[in-house]
Motif scaffolding. Structure first.
Motif, PDB file in Angstrom:
ATOM      1  N   ILE A 250       0.815  -1.209   0.000  1.00  0.00           N
ATOM      2  CA  ILE A 250       0.000   0.000   0.000  1.00  0.00           C
ATOM      3  C   ILE A 250       0.851   1.263   0.000  1.00  0.00           C
ATOM      4  CG2 ILE A 250      -0.188   0.226   2.513  1.00  0.00           C
ATOM      5  CD1 ILE A 250      -3.160   0.874   2.105  1.00  0.00           C
ATOM      6  N   LEU A 251       2.118   1.146   0.405  1.00  0.00           N
ATOM      7  CA  LEU A 251       2.982   2.315   0.522  1.00  0.00           C
ATOM      8  C   LEU A 251       3.850   2.468  -0.724  1.00  0.00           C
ATOM      9  CD1 LEU A 251       4.089   2.102   4.261  1.00  0.00           C
ATOM     10  CD2 LEU A 251       2.192   3.388   3.260  1.00  0.00           C
ATOM     11  N   GLU A 252       3.690   3.591  -1.394  1.00  0.00           N
ATOM     12  CA  GLU A 252       4.456   3.867  -2.605  1.00  0.00           C
ATOM     13  C   GLU A 252       5.950   3.922  -2.325  1.00  0.00           C
ATOM     14  OE1 GLU A 252       4.857   7.323  -6.079  1.00  0.00           O
ATOM     15  OE2 GLU A 252       3.287   7.464  -4.537  1.00  0.00           O
ATOM     16  N   SER A 253       6.328   4.430  -1.151  1.00  0.00           N
ATOM     17  CA  SER A 253       7.750   4.535  -0.816  1.00  0.00           C
ATOM     18  C   SER A 253       8.434   3.175  -0.873  1.00  0.00           C
ATOM     19  CB  SER A 253       7.923   5.165   0.568  1.00  0.00           C
ATOM     20  OG  SER A 253       7.184   4.455   1.546  1.00  0.00           O
ATOM     21  N   CYS A 254       7.750   2.129  -0.417  1.00  0.00           N
ATOM     22  CA  CYS A 254       8.336   0.783  -0.440  1.00  0.00           C
ATOM     23  C   CYS A 254       8.458   0.255  -1.860  1.00  0.00           C
ATOM     24  CB  CYS A 254       7.470  -0.166   0.399  1.00  0.00           C
ATOM     25  SG  CYS A 254       7.546   0.129   2.166  1.00  0.00           S
ATOM     26  N   VAL A 255       7.403   0.399  -2.649  1.00  0.00           N
ATOM     27  CA  VAL A 255       7.420  -0.133  -4.013  1.00  0.00           C
ATOM     28  C   VAL A 255       8.451   0.601  -4.862  1.00  0.00           C
ATOM     29  CG1 VAL A 255       6.042  -0.459  -6.103  1.00  0.00           C
ATOM     30  CG2 VAL A 255       5.031  -0.909  -3.857  1.00  0.00           C
ATOM     31  N   ARG A 256       8.514   1.916  -4.722  1.00  0.00           N
ATOM     32  CA  ARG A 256       9.487   2.690  -5.492  1.00  0.00           C
ATOM     33  C   ARG A 256      10.917   2.308  -5.105  1.00  0.00           C
ATOM     34  NH1 ARG A 256       7.534   7.230  -4.488  1.00  0.00           N
ATOM     35  NH2 ARG A 256       8.881   7.869  -2.776  1.00  0.00           N
ATOM     36  N   LYS A 257      11.179   2.153  -3.825  1.00  0.00           N
ATOM     37  CA  LYS A 257      12.520   1.768  -3.376  1.00  0.00           C
ATOM     38  C   LYS A 257      12.880   0.386  -3.911  1.00  0.00           C
ATOM     39  CE  LYS A 257      16.153   2.978  -1.040  1.00  0.00           C
ATOM     40  NZ  LYS A 257      16.882   4.221  -1.376  1.00  0.00           N
ATOM     41  N   THR A 258      11.933  -0.537  -3.895  1.00  0.00           N
ATOM     42  CA  THR A 258      12.191  -1.882  -4.393  1.00  0.00           C
ATOM     43  C   THR A 258      12.517  -1.870  -5.877  1.00  0.00           C
ATOM     44  OG1 THR A 258      10.654  -2.790  -2.748  1.00  0.00           O
ATOM     45  CG2 THR A 258      11.246  -4.201  -4.594  1.00  0.00           C
ATOM     46  N   ASN A 259      11.658  -1.211  -6.677  1.00  0.00           N
ATOM     47  CA  ASN A 259      11.813  -1.230  -8.133  1.00  0.00           C
ATOM     48  C   ASN A 259      12.984  -0.386  -8.612  1.00  0.00           C
ATOM     49  OD1 ASN A 259       9.655  -2.959  -8.731  1.00  0.00           O
ATOM     50  ND2 ASN A 259       8.184  -1.272  -8.720  1.00  0.00           N
ATOM     51  N   ASP A 260      13.034   0.858  -8.137  1.00  0.00           N
ATOM     52  CA  ASP A 260      13.952   1.842  -8.724  1.00  0.00           C
ATOM     53  C   ASP A 260      15.336   1.854  -8.100  1.00  0.00           C
ATOM     54  OD1 ASP A 260      11.738   2.485 -10.186  1.00  0.00           O
ATOM     55  OD2 ASP A 260      11.314   4.366  -9.123  1.00  0.00           O
ATOM     56  N   ASP A 261      15.485   1.240  -6.954  1.00  0.00           N
ATOM     57  CA  ASP A 261      16.783   1.222  -6.282  1.00  0.00           C
ATOM     58  C   ASP A 261      17.288  -0.208  -6.156  1.00  0.00           C
ATOM     59  OD1 ASP A 261      18.850   1.030  -4.366  1.00  0.00           O
ATOM     60  OD2 ASP A 261      18.167   2.771  -3.258  1.00  0.00           O
ATOM     61  N   VAL A 282       1.958  -0.793  -6.353  1.00  0.00           N
ATOM     62  CA  VAL A 282       1.258  -0.150  -5.247  1.00  0.00           C
ATOM     63  C   VAL A 282      -0.211  -0.538  -5.328  1.00  0.00           C
ATOM     64  CG1 VAL A 282       0.629   2.043  -4.167  1.00  0.00           C
ATOM     65  CG2 VAL A 282       2.861   1.795  -5.290  1.00  0.00           C
ATOM     66  N   ALA A 283      -0.740  -1.088  -4.246  1.00  0.00           N
ATOM     67  CA  ALA A 283      -2.158  -1.458  -4.215  1.00  0.00           C
ATOM     68  C   ALA A 283      -2.596  -1.638  -2.774  1.00  0.00           C
ATOM     69  CB  ALA A 283      -2.415  -2.749  -4.992  1.00  0.00           C
ATOM     70  N   VAL A 292      -5.892  -7.004  -7.513  1.00  0.00           N
ATOM     71  CA  VAL A 292      -5.214  -7.977  -6.659  1.00  0.00           C
ATOM     72  C   VAL A 292      -5.793  -9.382  -6.822  1.00  0.00           C
ATOM     73  CG1 VAL A 292      -4.652  -8.573  -4.274  1.00  0.00           C
ATOM     74  CG2 VAL A 292      -4.591  -6.180  -5.013  1.00  0.00           C
ATOM     75  N   GLU A 293      -7.102  -9.513  -6.896  1.00  0.00           N
ATOM     76  CA  GLU A 293      -7.729 -10.834  -6.899  1.00  0.00           C
ATOM     77  C   GLU A 293      -7.322 -11.700  -8.091  1.00  0.00           C
ATOM     78  OE1 GLU A 293     -11.899 -10.825  -6.224  1.00  0.00           O
ATOM     79  OE2 GLU A 293     -11.738  -9.982  -4.208  1.00  0.00           O
ATOM     80  N   PRO A 294      -7.219 -11.165  -9.316  1.00  0.00           N
ATOM     81  CA  PRO A 294      -6.771 -12.038 -10.417  1.00  0.00           C
ATOM     82  C   PRO A 294      -5.399 -12.650 -10.169  1.00  0.00           C
ATOM     83  CG  PRO A 294      -7.768 -10.040 -11.296  1.00  0.00           C
ATOM     84  CD  PRO A 294      -7.632  -9.831  -9.823  1.00  0.00           C
ATOM     85  N   GLU A 295      -4.501 -11.877  -9.578  1.00  0.00           N
ATOM     86  CA  GLU A 295      -3.171 -12.412  -9.262  1.00  0.00           C
ATOM     87  C   GLU A 295      -3.269 -13.483  -8.180  1.00  0.00           C
ATOM     88  OE1 GLU A 295      -0.378 -11.726 -10.733  1.00  0.00           O
ATOM     89  OE2 GLU A 295      -0.755  -9.877 -11.845  1.00  0.00           O
ATOM     90  N   MET A 296      -4.117 -13.249  -7.189  1.00  0.00           N
ATOM     91  CA  MET A 296      -4.281 -14.226  -6.115  1.00  0.00           C
ATOM     92  C   MET A 296      -4.885 -15.523  -6.633  1.00  0.00           C
ATOM     93  SD  MET A 296      -5.569 -11.654  -3.068  1.00  0.00           S
ATOM     94  CE  MET A 296      -5.896 -12.959  -1.889  1.00  0.00           C
TER      95      MET A 296
END
Length: 325
Positions: A250-261, A282-283, A292-296
């Motif tokens: 849910i937190l953009e800061s986490c997703v951005r850090k994971t992907n871009d760094d 981010v979701a 989310v549900e299709p992936e699950m």
């Protein structure tokens, strides 16, 4: 009322700072927690620009002052961590790191560094059809693990951004708009490499994965991680077993850090294979069901980092998974 409670809390927390010494190591943890809480109050009262909601009655001047105060408190808290507490783990976690915490980190690093030993421990685990972990995959696993722990330990900018974003997303009821209530969560958690592989080694998990791997389809076993943070619960199985993985946070800061760094910093063929297998988005798991549900539904494993979500949110996610399987 909430304002009175915050004023009382602020008075108590400021007294903690008065009664402790910033240069004394034994006072560091209690000072850091007081500064962290003072930063939270200042952000909630002033409408920190990194938060999702704010008090509607705050004036521009008050909001600016409070936002600056929040950042100052958090900056000092993180400086205390660097000086006395061995890095930012004590700031990120909602509790004092347990006595064996750093020994677990050391054990994790030792395992990730020893490619042969790690390969031996994972021998016999179900993998994607045709997947043979190569040396370059274990090299990427080691580099990824080192980078994640480095970010957690030393990246003060990330820690501050993550914390401030979480303050808005998971704010107390007095500062949350009725149309976007907090659903609990926002606390940092640590999953260690050996712990994750112990879960995957459970006979029931291996049986489910074997059925998927031997089922005749072209797609490899896949997993979805709910609350993916910096991605380790998706990255490690991808590199070790060749599984496709999607992480939602849910937190953009986490997703951005994971992907871009973190993911972007990895080099070599193992890193290229990893980038073909994982994605992070981010979701809000509870409200973005159409994404989310299709992936699950397609996943062999749903890994939910939901310890701090609150009972209602946990039950809803458990119900979603039960209905799909």
């Amino acid at each position: 009322d909430e304002t009175r409670d915050w004023n009382e809390a602020r008075t108590h927390l400021e007294k903690v700072l008065e009664d402790t010494d910033e240069d004394e190591g034994e006072d560091a943890y209690v000072r850091m927690r007081a500064l962290r809480k003072l930063g939270s109050i200042a952000a909630w009262e002033g409408g920190d620009s990194a938060t999702a909601t704010a008090t509607a009655t705050a004036t521009t001047a008050t909001a600016t002052t409070a936002t600056s105060g929040a950042r100052d408190y958090l900056t000092e808290a993180l400086a205390t961590c660097r000086t006395h507490l061995g890095g930012n783990f004590a700031f990120l976690l909602s509790h004092d790191p347990p006595g064996d915490f750093y020994s677990h980190l050391e054990a994790e690093a030792k395992i990730a560094d020893d490619h042969e030993a790690l390969g031996g421990k994972l021998a016999g685990f179900v993998t994607a059809r045709g997947w043979e972990p190569r040396l370059e995959d274990f090299v990427s696993l080691r580099a990824y693990t080192r980078r994640v722990r480095e970010v957690e330990r030393s990246d003060g900018d990330f820690a501050s951004e993550y914390f401030r974003e979480g303050l808005g997303r998971f704010a107390p009821s007095a500062v949350v708009d009725a149309s976007s209530p907090s659903d609990g969560g926002g606390e940092w958690g640590i999953t260690f490499l050996p712990s994750l592989f112990r879960v995957y080694g459970h006979p029931l998990v291996q049986e489910i994965l074997r059925e998927k791997a031997e089922g005749g389809g072209e797609a490899p076993p896949s997993l979805v991680v709910l609350g993916s943070a910096l991605g380790n619960c998706a990255v490690w199985p991808a590199l070790a077993f060749g599984f496709r993985a999607t992480g939602f946070d849910i937190l953009e800061s986490c997703v951005r850090k994971t992907n871009d760094d973190i993911i972007a910093s990895l080099k070599g063929n193992g890193a290229a294979r990893l980038r073909d297998l994982v994605k992070f988005e981010v979701a809000n798991v509870l409200s973005d069901a159409d994404r989310v549900e299709p992936e699950m539904k397609a996943a062999s494993v749903v890994w939910s980092n939901d310890h701090e979500w609150g009972e209602a949110a946990q039950r809803k996610v458990e119900g979603m998974v039960a209905e799909m399987k």
